[in-house]
Every structure is written in C-alpha cells, then in structure tokens.
Design an enzyme around this catalytic site. Structure first.
Site, PDB file in Angstrom:
ATOM      1  N   TRP A 136       0.900  -1.359   0.024  1.00  0.00           N
ATOM      2  CA  TRP A 136      -0.025   0.020   0.097  1.00  0.00           C
ATOM      3  C   TRP A 136       0.948   1.244  -0.128  1.00  0.00           C
ATOM      4  O   TRP A 136       2.066   1.014   0.330  1.00  0.00           O
ATOM      5  CB  TRP A 136      -0.793   0.023   1.170  1.00  0.00           C
ATOM      6  CG  TRP A 136      -2.437   0.703   1.023  1.00  0.00           C
ATOM      7  CD1 TRP A 136      -2.866   2.014   1.322  1.00  0.00           C
ATOM      8  CD2 TRP A 136      -3.297   0.092   0.249  1.00  0.00           C
ATOM      9  NE1 TRP A 136      -4.218   2.045   0.966  1.00  0.00           N
ATOM     10  CE2 TRP A 136      -4.446   1.141   0.209  1.00  0.00           C
ATOM     11  CE3 TRP A 136      -3.478  -1.211  -0.548  1.00  0.00           C
ATOM     12  CZ2 TRP A 136      -5.660   0.765  -0.480  1.00  0.00           C
ATOM     13  CZ3 TRP A 136      -4.725  -1.314  -1.165  1.00  0.00           C
ATOM     14  CH2 TRP A 136      -5.682  -0.447  -1.266  1.00  0.00           C
ATOM     15  N   ASP A 189      -0.437  10.764  -0.801  1.00  0.00           N
ATOM     16  CA  ASP A 189      -1.496  11.661  -0.831  1.00  0.00           C
ATOM     17  C   ASP A 189      -2.875  11.143  -0.238  1.00  0.00           C
ATOM     18  O   ASP A 189      -2.799   9.816  -0.113  1.00  0.00           O
ATOM     19  CB  ASP A 189      -1.664  12.493  -2.259  1.00  0.00           C
ATOM     20  CG  ASP A 189      -2.166  11.415  -3.336  1.00  0.00           C
ATOM     21  OD1 ASP A 189      -1.762  10.066  -3.123  1.00  0.00           O
ATOM     22  OD2 ASP A 189      -2.898  11.828  -4.003  1.00  0.00           O
ATOM     23  N   GLU A 192      -3.932   8.118  -2.097  1.00  0.00           N
ATOM     24  CA  GLU A 192      -3.104   6.956  -1.848  1.00  0.00           C
ATOM     25  C   GLU A 192      -2.175   6.537  -3.415  1.00  0.00           C
ATOM     26  O   GLU A 192      -1.951   5.413  -3.389  1.00  0.00           O
ATOM     27  CB  GLU A 192      -3.710   5.822  -1.472  1.00  0.00           C
ATOM     28  CG  GLU A 192      -4.858   6.064  -0.362  1.00  0.00           C
ATOM     29  CD  GLU A 192      -5.817   4.948   0.082  1.00  0.00           C
ATOM     30  OE1 GLU A 192      -5.562   4.369   1.202  1.00  0.00           O
ATOM     31  OE2 GLU A 192      -6.452   4.212  -0.548  1.00  0.00           O
TER      32      GLU A 192
END
Length: 452
Positions: A136, A189, A192
């Site tokens: 992620w 941000d 993502e």
C-alpha cells in the site's frame, strides 16, 4: 463603473429569463423540488453512515469505508475516511455521543496497533482492528491530522468531562506530536497514489495545529502552523493561474496538469476565515475551481450537451485512471461533485461578510456567467450588485446538487463513482465518505459549515 453595473444587471436578467424559457417552469419551483429532495436525502445519508459504522462482526467504533467486500473490497477502515465522516457526525445534534466515543476508543486502539509503517501514518486497518499488511502507499500523514481535528471537535462537543481529559487529550497529543515531527517529510496523498509533498496534506496539518493552539494555548502549535503556511503558499502557480496539487513527487500517478479537486476540498475543510488563508472564497481557490471544472467539462462525455439545470460532473483529477474497480479511465465521484456545492456556498458566505473583489486572478471563475472587463471591481457586503451575484452563484451551486440527484439511485444510494460515459453508479456501493460529503455540502448551503 456605471457601464459595468449595467452589464451585470442585464446579465442577471438574461440568466433568469433563459432558465425560465428553457425549463418551461420557474426556477423557484425547481428550487422547492430540490429542497424537498435535500431534506429526504439528508436523512438517508445520515442513516447510511450509521449503517456503515460497527457493522456485524466488527469492533465498536469501526467505520467501514463501504460494506462492499468484493469488486471492490472496501470493507476496511481508513484513518482519513473515518475522521472526515465522524467530523461531520460530530456537528449533527442527532448524533448520539456514544457513536463519537466509540470512534475515539477504536482510534486509540489503532494508534497503538503494530503496523507495517511503524507510524501513525498507517492508512488502513482490517475489520478486526488489526493493521493491514498488504502492499500500500505508506505513510499517509494527512490521516493523523484529520483525526486530531475530529478529536478536538468531539472534545469541544463533550466539554470539560473526565472522558475528554483522560481519553481524548492523550490520544490527541500523540497525533499532534507526530505532525510536529513529520510535516516537512514527503508522504502519499489522500488518493493513495502519489508520494510527494501535497497541498491537501499540509492544509490538514496546519488546521490541526491551529485548532490545537486554540484548545491547548501552546505556542509550539501555532508557530509550526505558520511555518507550514509559508510552504503552502508555494503551491500557487502564477503562470497557470491555479494551485498545483503536489510538489517534490518521488513516485506514483502522473499528473502533468497539476490540477486536483483535493485542493478545493482542503479549502472547504481546513481553511479558516479567521486566518483568511486559502479560503473557499479567496481569489486563488476560485481560480483553481474554474480551471478544474473547465478540464472536466471537456474530458467527460456526460458533460457534453448538459441539461441546463445540471452542473458539470466532477472527478478527482483529469489524468485519473481508477474506474472504481481497476485501471482504465477515471470517473466523476459523488464526493468531489459535492465539494463544488460546498465550495460555492462557503465562498458566498465569505462575500456576505467581507464583500467581493473581482480581479485578474479570480476572473476565470466569474466570467463564465457574468460580463467581466479587465478592471478590478469591488462589491460591498450590503450592495445590491453583490446580492445579485450571490443569487447567480447559488443557482450554479445547486446545479451540482442536481447532478448528484440525477446520477444517484432513486433510493438515495450513492456509490463512490458514476460513469463518465452514461452516468450510472459504479465502484464501492454506498461509500460512507460520499454520504458525509453530501451532508457537509448541505450544511454549507444552510449557512452552517462543518469546517468553521
């Protein structure tokens, strides 16, 4: 000057006349119909949010981004989404205090949960309260700032209770200390996708620290907030006449235009009229709004040949490729379209207090529906001309609401996105943030902003 006023009056008359001719009924009747829908949708959105809080099998205080568990799977909680949703709930008298306390308790739990990034900027958590361990975009440092803002709103609502001093304050200080440590560092941000230094993230941080100064009266928060503001000023591009979204990009999505609706969302949620810093009604924010709207009006097929009572469908940024399921071409979102409603009404609230100066910077915003020459014109708060301008802008704002109404399901459901081609909903169903953004926009329309 007289000629300018005369042109304004003629433009307003022509605007009202054209709407009545095209629609075949008065704008006032349409406003009543819109008001009726808003009243019903407010209730639906509030209940939709509550439905997504603590769904079956999750700990109390878990705020699901959506109940969708596949294609796409949004059955997680994001620090950001949860904070922004509960920020709205904390402003509503009908929200039970226990809902807010459950949120606080769950957030305290995840503050102390081991995560991949080993920091408070971990963006996403599983339904059981454990940290998400998959690949992620980490860290996302707007999350702790938004959480701090929401913690303070809840603390102010609950007043000087033992719960505030014993539970909220220690957790709040943890987030604030984190902001003081990392505000100069790049991060991912809010979407993502991009690792860099972001206008939105810095705006969230400076608002959290200003609120903290008001809450604790500690100068370290205010002094750092002002240092952050100095950095935020650099995002303005005088050559392009808009605020660019990100500096110092290290990796992620390519955004050559630099346009992103998150800039406007930051103005809506994190600017304060007291500071007068990048507020919704400020010249540079209005210029940016005009540039973003112009871009989306040309790239989305559903924005071609718009019905006269509909506003432009708004997405995240022009180069977006996330379609709600995977990568192809990005779509308009409900929450970003609602951001325009909120921006317009917050701007009008400012003008009523301070007056309005139309100048070279904000001219692109106003010239879409007013005849504007190259001279700076100031309209005082009590002037008839300003009242007429506000009437015009409010009609434009309500067109964005009409767009939301047109593309949502008849039962009031709002997904994350609606198709750029045919307008049908797609992406995660009943996105919690979509409903919160709608309520926040309506609060602004009523003159009772969640932000200020």
């Amino acid at each position: 000057m007289f000629i300018g006023y005369l042109l304004l009056i003629l433009a307003i008359f022509g605007f009202y006349y054209s709407i009545q001719q095209i629609n075949g009924s008065s704008i006032f009747k349409k406003k009543n119909l819109l008001d009726d829908w808003i009243s019903k949708q407010n209730t639906i959105s509030f209940n939709s949010i509550l439905k997504n809080i603590n769904p079956s099998g999750t700990p109390r205080g878990f705020v699901a981004a959506s109940l969708s568990t596949s294609y796409p799977d949004y059955f997680y909680t994001w620090t950001r989404d949860a904070a922004l949703v509960v920020r709205v709930l904390s402003d509503l008298p009908e929200t039970d205090d226990d809902v807010l306390k459950d949120y606080i308790d769950f957030q305290i739990h995840i503050q102390n949960t081991p995560t991949v990034c080993h920091c408070l900027g971990e963006p996403k958590f599983n339904p059981d309260g454990t940290g998400y361990t998959g690949s992620w975009g980490r860290p996302q440092n707007d999350g702790p700032a938004e959480r701090a803002i929401t913690f303070i709103k809840i603390a102010n609502r609950l007043k000087n209770s033992a719960y505030v001093s014993q539970k909220i304050v220690p957790a709040l200080e943890k987030d604030l200390d984190y902001i003081l440590q990392v505000w100069e560092q790049p991060c991912f941000d809010l979407w993502e996708e991009v690792d860099g230094v972001h206008f939105y993230t810095l705006m969230a941080m400076q608002r959290a620290l200003l609120d903290a100064f008001d809450f604790f009266n500690l100068s370290k928060y205010r002094s750092t907030a002002y240092r952050i503001q100095e950095k935020i000023e650099r995002f303005w591009s005088s050559e392009e006449n808009y605020i660019r979204v990100t500096h110092e990009v290290r990796e992620g999505a390519n955004k050559p235009s630099g346009l992103d609706v998150s800039v406007l969302m930051a103005a809506n949620m994190f600017a304060t009229t007291r500071e007068g810093f990048f507020t919704p009604g400020s010249d540079k924010v209005l210029a940016t709004a005009a540039a973003i709207e112009k871009s989306f009006s040309s790239i989305y097929p559903i924005n071609k040949n718009l019905q006269p009572d509909l506003g432009v469908a708004i997405g995240r940024y022009p180069e977006d490729v996330y379609d709600g399921y995977g990568s192809s071409k990005g779509n308009p979102w409900f929450l970003t379209t609602a951001a325009y409603v909120e921006l317009y009404y917050l701007a009008m609230k400012e003008w009523k207090q301070t007056g309005l100066q139309i100048n070279a910077v904000n001219k692109p915003f106003f010239e879409r529906f007013l005849p504007i020459d190259d001279h700076c014109i100031y309209y005082s708060p009590d002037s008839q001309q300003l009242k007429e301008i506000i009437n015009l802008v409010s009609l434009e704002a309500d067109k964005f609401l009409a767009t939301i109404q047109y593309h949502q399901q008849r039962n009031g459901s709002m997904s994350e996105q609606y198709s750029r081609y045919d307008g049908y909903m797609q992406g995660a169903r009943d996105l919690t943030w979509s409903h919160a953004a709608f309520i926040s926009a309506i609060k602004a329309r009523e003159g009772n902003s969640v932000a200020f």
